[in-house]
Design a protein around this motif. Structure first.
Motif, short mmCIF file in Angstrom:
data_model
loop_
_atom_site.label_atom_id
_atom_site.label_comp_id
_atom_site.label_asym_id
_atom_site.label_seq_id
_atom_site.Cartn_x
_atom_site.Cartn_y
_atom_site.Cartn_z
N ASP A 144 0.81 -1.19 -0.08
CA ASP A 144 -0.08 -0.12 0.07
C ASP A 144 0.78 1.20 -0.11
N PHE A 145 1.99 1.11 0.65
CA PHE A 145 2.87 2.22 0.77
C PHE A 145 4.36 1.88 0.49
N PHE A 146 5.41 2.88 0.35
CA PHE A 146 6.73 2.74 0.06
C PHE A 146 7.41 3.68 0.94
N LEU A 147 8.21 3.25 1.74
CA LEU A 147 8.95 3.86 2.78
C LEU A 147 10.50 4.13 1.98
N THR A 148 11.05 5.27 1.88
CA THR A 148 12.51 5.24 1.38
C THR A 148 12.92 6.30 1.50
N TYR A 149 14.28 6.29 1.05
CA TYR A 149 15.19 7.58 0.94
C TYR A 149 15.05 8.03 -0.45
N ALA A 150 15.27 9.23 -0.83
CA ALA A 150 15.23 9.89 -2.20
C ALA A 150 16.39 10.87 -2.20
N HIS A 151 16.88 10.96 -3.46
CA HIS A 151 17.87 12.02 -3.76
C HIS A 151 18.22 12.18 -5.21
N PRO A 152 18.26 13.31 -5.76
CA PRO A 152 18.34 13.61 -7.05
C PRO A 152 19.53 12.62 -7.78
N GLU A 171 17.84 13.38 6.22
CA GLU A 171 18.72 12.74 6.89
C GLU A 171 20.20 12.50 6.35
N ARG A 172 21.24 12.82 7.16
CA ARG A 172 22.60 12.93 6.63
C ARG A 172 23.17 11.42 6.68
N VAL A 173 23.71 10.95 5.73
CA VAL A 173 24.45 9.74 5.64
C VAL A 173 25.81 9.95 5.86
N LEU A 174 26.70 9.66 6.77
CA LEU A 174 27.93 10.02 7.08
C LEU A 174 28.93 9.03 7.15
N PRO A 175 30.04 9.50 6.60
CA PRO A 175 31.56 8.46 6.70
C PRO A 175 31.80 8.21 7.91
N GLU A 249 22.45 8.69 9.81
CA GLU A 249 22.86 9.34 11.14
C GLU A 249 21.73 8.81 12.11
N GLY A 250 20.52 8.78 11.88
CA GLY A 250 19.44 8.11 12.57
C GLY A 250 19.80 6.76 13.31
N LEU A 251 20.36 5.82 12.30
CA LEU A 251 20.67 4.48 12.81
C LEU A 251 22.04 4.75 13.75
N ILE A 252 22.98 5.47 13.57
CA ILE A 252 24.03 5.52 14.45
C ILE A 252 24.19 6.52 15.50
N ARG A 253 23.10 7.15 15.80
CA ARG A 253 23.20 8.26 16.79
C ARG A 253 23.73 7.74 18.07
N ASN A 254 23.45 6.67 18.46
CA ASN A 254 24.05 6.16 19.86
C ASN A 254 25.33 5.74 19.79
N GLU A 255 25.76 5.20 18.55
CA GLU A 255 27.13 4.83 18.43
C GLU A 255 28.06 5.85 18.33
N LEU A 256 27.52 7.23 17.85
CA LEU A 256 28.26 8.36 17.83
C LEU A 256 28.45 9.06 19.20
N VAL A 271 29.54 14.21 2.50
CA VAL A 271 28.35 13.91 3.37
C VAL A 271 27.02 13.81 2.43
N LEU A 272 26.29 12.61 2.48
CA LEU A 272 25.33 12.42 1.67
C LEU A 272 23.89 12.87 2.36
N GLU A 273 23.29 13.89 1.85
CA GLU A 273 21.93 14.32 2.51
C GLU A 273 20.58 13.69 1.75
N VAL A 274 20.01 13.21 2.32
CA VAL A 274 18.87 12.44 1.58
C VAL A 274 17.49 12.66 2.29
N GLU A 275 16.41 12.70 1.43
CA GLU A 275 14.95 12.96 2.03
C GLU A 275 14.56 11.52 2.49
#
Length: 308
Positions: A144-152, A171-175, A249-256, A271-275
């Motif tokens: 019914d729905f698709f939850l995803t990241y998006a970027h140009p 959300e930021r995707v960090l090295p 970043e949302g996945l690794i906030r505690n690890e950071l 740094v990759l910034e995605v919607e």
């Protein structure tokens, strides 16, 4: 006319590549091309411009795409309709979600069970790894729905009138890497020396986006030491000291926060910034789907800053 011809055409409209579409459809490229030609003969018009690279739909093809997409979705809806749950009072809402978002965003947005419509069961289906496979579940009515990241850098070829979406946040995707590797990796990246790289592969959303990001930075050299389409798998390898990974970043906030992972560069270009987006099929008109859509819509502005 065969249903598989329409499914082939919908797949080709997303990939814009005969070879990639043929792989996804599990047929040889000559057989796939033949089926597209058969569809064009049936339609009485050219649907694909084969001269351009990548391939593109003709004007007739773009008009035909909406109808083809709806026919495929209607076929599978009809198939499901003859097998209703015999005594289940709950309505099932299916969300196809990238694995990381299933872990971090769905619980964050819904919070308490009370925020779901009554007598509704939420079914989250797993990430299939490839972009086309994940999109195909929404297009064909498998979700019914698709939850995803998006970027140009990773465009989705979806008609916004047929597949509207809600922008949930950024959300930021960090090295990052293990702290004992931080100085060495930072030095290697600063001097264009190869680093041990934890890769998403070539077919996943982050794999495609990062490959295009790195193509803009000739100075970043890497050698793949591990490949996993799932962020949580790469996070475990990064924590174990295998190398550098780009992680949400949302996945690794505690690890950071706990110092278990460190960011290896502050260069914003790396740094990759995605919607984050929630898509739906406009023709999926069940009232319960409208209610779930309203839940996400009403909570998007409230929670997007926390997710960003």
């Amino acid at each position: 006319m065969e249903l598989k011809w329409l499914e082939d055409f919908v797949c080709l409209s997303r990939t814009l590549s005969f070879s990639r579409a043929a792989r996804e459809r599990n047929v040889s490229q000559p057989a796939f091309s033949k089926r597209i030609r058969q569809l064009e003969q049936w339609a009485g018009a050219p649907l694909v411009n084969r001269v351009s690279y990548p391939a593109e739909l003709t004007v007739e093809g773009r008009r035909f795409l909406e109808e083809a997409t709806e026919i495929v979705a209607a076929f599978y809806r009809a198939q499901r309709s003859v097998h209703p749950p015999p005594s289940d009072p709950f309505e099932v809402v299916t969300i196809a979600a990238l694995h990381t978002l299933a872990l971090t965003l769905i619980p964050h947005y819904f919070g308490s069970r009370r925020n779901m419509p009554p007598m509704t069961r939420l079914k989250v289906t797993p990430d299939l790894g490839g972009i086309e496979d994940n999109l195909n579940r929404l297009v064909t009515g498998g979700a019914d729905f698709f939850l995803t990241y998006a970027h140009p850098l990773v465009p989705f070829h979806l008609d916004p009138a047929l597949f509207p979406f809600i922008r949930l946040g950024v959300e930021r995707v960090l090295p990052v890497c293990a702290p004992e590797l931080g100085a060495r990796v930072h030095h290697a990246m600063a001097h264009a020396q190869p680093v041990d790289y934890l890769s998403y592969g070539d077919e996943s959303f982050f794999g495609v986006a990062l490959s295009k990001l790195f193509a803009r930075h000739d100075g970043f050299r890497r050698q793949v030491v591990c490949e996993d389409t799932l962020s949580v798998g790469l996070m475990s390898m990064a924590r174990a000291g295998w190398g550098v990974a780009w992680l949400p970043e949302g996945l690794i906030r505690n690890e950071l926060d706990d110092g278990l992972l460190v960011q290896v560069t502050n260069d914003p270009a790396m740094v990759l910034e995605v919607e984050t987006r929630l898509y739906r099929h406009a023709n999926a008109a069940r009232p319960v789907c409208d209610q779930v859509w309203d839940v996400f819509t009403s909570r998007a502005n409230r929670f997007a800053p926390a997710h960003a």
